[in-house]
Scaffold this motif. Sequence first.
Motif, PDB file in Angstrom:
ATOM      1  N   ALA A  92     -93.823  -1.934   7.509  1.00 36.27           N
ATOM      2  CA  ALA A  92     -92.540  -2.115   6.830  1.00 36.27           C
ATOM      3  C   ALA A  92     -91.389  -1.438   7.547  1.00 36.27           C
ATOM      4  N   ASP A  93     -91.632  -0.658   8.563  1.00 37.17           N
ATOM      5  CA  ASP A  93     -90.561   0.116   9.196  1.00 37.17           C
ATOM      6  C   ASP A  93     -90.508  -0.119  10.700  1.00 37.17           C
ATOM      7  N   GLY A  94     -90.615  -1.374  11.122  1.00 40.42           N
ATOM      8  CA  GLY A  94     -90.584  -1.629  12.553  1.00 40.42           C
ATOM      9  C   GLY A  94     -90.294  -3.075  12.840  1.00 40.42           C
ATOM     10  N   ASP A  95     -90.531  -3.475  14.081  1.00 37.50           N
ATOM     11  CA  ASP A  95     -90.328  -4.866  14.474  1.00 37.50           C
ATOM     12  C   ASP A  95     -91.392  -5.261  15.482  1.00 37.50           C
ATOM     13  N   ALA A  96     -91.578  -6.573  15.614  1.00 35.70           N
ATOM     14  CA  ALA A  96     -92.526  -7.129  16.575  1.00 35.70           C
ATOM     15  C   ALA A  96     -91.962  -8.437  17.076  1.00 35.70           C
ATOM     16  N   GLY A  97     -92.239  -8.736  18.354  1.00 33.50           N
ATOM     17  CA  GLY A  97     -91.694  -9.962  18.925  1.00 33.50           C
ATOM     18  C   GLY A  97     -92.215 -10.182  20.323  1.00 33.50           C
ATOM     19  N   VAL A  98     -91.372 -10.846  21.151  1.00 34.60           N
ATOM     20  CA  VAL A  98     -91.774 -11.235  22.499  1.00 34.60           C
ATOM     21  C   VAL A  98     -90.704 -10.817  23.500  1.00 34.60           C
ATOM     22  N   ILE A  99     -91.144 -10.691  24.755  1.00 32.86           N
ATOM     23  CA  ILE A  99     -90.275 -10.327  25.871  1.00 32.86           C
ATOM     24  C   ILE A  99     -90.255 -11.490  26.853  1.00 32.86           C
ATOM     25  N   VAL A 100     -89.075 -11.767  27.416  1.00 34.98           N
ATOM     26  CA  VAL A 100     -88.959 -12.774  28.468  1.00 34.98           C
ATOM     27  C   VAL A 100     -88.223 -12.166  29.650  1.00 34.98           C
ATOM     28  N   ARG A 101     -88.494 -12.717  30.829  1.00 30.50           N
ATOM     29  CA  ARG A 101     -87.871 -12.302  32.081  1.00 30.50           C
ATOM     30  C   ARG A 101     -87.966 -10.786  32.281  1.00 30.50           C
ATOM     31  N   SER A 102     -89.159 -10.281  32.164  1.00 34.39           N
ATOM     32  CA  SER A 102     -89.385  -8.837  32.263  1.00 34.39           C
ATOM     33  C   SER A 102     -89.741  -8.459  33.701  1.00 34.39           C
ATOM     34  N   VAL A 187     -80.532 -11.184  33.969  1.00 34.00           N
ATOM     35  CA  VAL A 187     -81.848 -11.180  34.601  1.00 34.00           C
ATOM     36  C   VAL A 187     -82.258 -12.626  34.809  1.00 34.00           C
ATOM     37  N   GLN A 188     -82.509 -13.032  36.048  1.00 34.08           N
ATOM     38  CA  GLN A 188     -82.741 -14.432  36.371  1.00 34.08           C
ATOM     39  C   GLN A 188     -84.208 -14.837  36.309  1.00 34.08           C
ATOM     40  N   HIS A 189     -85.110 -13.867  36.432  1.00 30.32           N
ATOM     41  CA  HIS A 189     -86.529 -14.227  36.477  1.00 30.32           C
ATOM     42  C   HIS A 189     -87.361 -13.039  36.013  1.00 30.32           C
ATOM     43  N   GLY A 190     -88.632 -13.301  35.702  1.00 33.90           N
ATOM     44  CA  GLY A 190     -89.539 -12.248  35.266  1.00 33.90           C
ATOM     45  C   GLY A 190     -90.660 -12.806  34.415  1.00 33.90           C
ATOM     46  N   ARG A 191     -91.595 -11.967  34.064  1.00 37.99           N
ATOM     47  CA  ARG A 191     -92.751 -12.418  33.296  1.00 37.99           C
ATOM     48  C   ARG A 191     -92.530 -12.238  31.806  1.00 37.99           C
ATOM     49  N   VAL A 192     -93.519 -12.587  31.013  1.00 38.66           N
ATOM     50  CA  VAL A 192     -93.402 -12.549  29.559  1.00 38.66           C
ATOM     51  C   VAL A 192     -94.211 -11.369  29.026  1.00 38.66           C
TER      52      VAL A 192
END
Length: 701
Positions: A92-102, A187-192
């Motif tokens: 209840a006290d946080g977040d979760a998600g995804v990363i792009v162009r890392s 940021v033009q490129h990177g992994r997920v």
Amino acid sequence: MRPLLSVVLLVSVFCVLAAALTHAFRPVELALPYTDRFSIDGLKGWQSLGGSWFTESGTVVNDSEERGAKLLFGADTWSDYALSADVQVLGADGDAGVIVRSTDEQLGTNAYSGYYAGLRTLDGRLVLGRADYGWLESQTAAFPGGIQVGHWYRVEVVAVGCTVSAAAVDLASGARSTVSMQGQPCVQHGRVGLRSYGTAGRWRAIAIKPANAATLAALHATQQPRETIDPYQSWLSVVTAAKLSQSFPAADASATPGTVRPIGSLRYADSTDRAPRTIRGVVILRRPMLVVQDATGGIAIPAQDPVRFAPGDEVEATGVPMVSDFSLVLEKATIKILGHGNPLPPKSVSASEAATGVYDAQYIELTGLVAKNQGDQPSRDLLIDTGSQSFRAVLPEKESGRRLLHLPRNALVQVRGIEVVDPHLTRNETPFVLFLPSFDSVELLADPPWWSLENMVWTAPILLVLLLLAQLGRVRLRHLRLHAAMQERQRLGREIHDTLAQSFAGVGYQLQAVRSSLAAGSASVSEHIDLAVDMVRHSHQEARRSIASMQAELLDGNDIACMLEERARHMVKGTPLRIAAVTKGEPRPLPPRIVDALNRVGQEAVANAIQHAGTDTLRIEVIFQDREVLLVVEDDGRGFDAAANLPGFGLLSMRKRADAIGAQLVLISRPGQGTRVELRASLRRRRRLERFLRTGEPHLL
């Protein structure tokens, strides 16, 4: 033909093995499109930075509430693509998600460069922002009905050019929210990657495919009105509001001194505005100055009595904010204590994140190696090296720093303290300084490895000494063995003298007595007795020669030549045969086995020349050269055919003795031209110390 076939078979086997190994250890396919295979391959090809990641029933789970745990996949060269994943927030006290162009990822809260889109349960929003070893929240959108714990949402992110858009869909109700950000540079490129902050999370159905402008337009086809947030109303402010039961209003230029401002908002205040500001936060440091932190940042408050406060106290302070570089100071401040609570937990960050100054005046924790212990200084500080950065960890002077004195160099430690980037305190030697509230803020995680450079410096001389002692022991043992062998030979010489030699002498006397008592006319019997007397006399001489060769003393080059000359003169006593013995080169001590071989071969050659050559002159030479010693016994007698198969054991015995020491025996002889016997023995270069221990001659040192 057979060697060629063997080569072909070896090459074939090598190719088969190489192909098998390549197949067994082939990398995970990084081409797009990609669909997860968690139920088959598990986390193969994924890299975790923090957290506790595992697969379960086709999903991937982070069972940790660590701040900023990441699980990464893909290639740094991926550019324009779309990522979709089902996300479930488990706290209840946080977040979760995804990363792009890392790119450029490290262990730490925001220790990467890229974009993050996630679902936040605390305020029920879809968030989108940029991380670059710090967090800049760009856009958020309120999600209809809020974000429910344990509920599945589909999160889609499309990155094309410098535009990054994200959408979240409730898989049960179909409710949808969309946000987007763009700008230069980007940021033009990177992994997920997958990421959670302050909560556990679950992901499934991860798919990645190439994207273009049409993909981006399709994501926005059902776009909801988005809301641009005030940067001061970030989730960090919401967390602080929950802790202090106080909401932080948005910053504005007309705020009155009584209006409570987030500490982070003071960094953006007009430097010419000297109006007082009020902040609320938690005390995280008392010495050398008071430091107060809320969820948006920290601020130093000088000229305060530290005895009044304790870590964890919730305070309200009013004063004039001053910004210098990264540092934030509240001058002329008045403080009142609102209540007492528990100290704030530290933020786990990397040294690279801390070096940016984003966490100035905040309570953080870092891990590194002790590079230098300056415990004898008044400030009681340590120099910590994390590999990418170095920093000083300082204990206040009034705290007991004795524990720091016992931290060895290269020990792995975890330190918790307040970051300060003021150049007056960093001395421009490190990017920041970490002030430790007490000596308990330093935790020893692991002792330094034994193979450290310092230990090697101490270990190397000890190993050298041990090797030297082992060599000395080996030489000493060899010397004792040689001494024992010489003692045994001397004993055998005495036994031969007391038994065999005396028996030969007695037999000779008895035969002489028998011959004297024979009657006249017994010519044939007398002849046989004379032959027996000659054989006994010869055997007696051989026994005496064997006894002489079994002396205990070690001979040098001069001793060999002299001994052979003495032996020859004894054998030709009363005859006109001339004997010449000479030593050439620089005589030096020789190994006992070589001395023995030279002596025995020389005696045999001298005896053969005297008995069989019919010579007038006998020359004996011992020649010392750089790496070998040469023995020459030469006569000018009748000679013989050296290639003929001669009877007797003399020549065979000489060859055996030469082979035993790896020497070369050369026999040169022709009928009527004399005989020359050469024994050439090689000498290995030996250490002077070994020669000194064997011979006892001080000049060898």
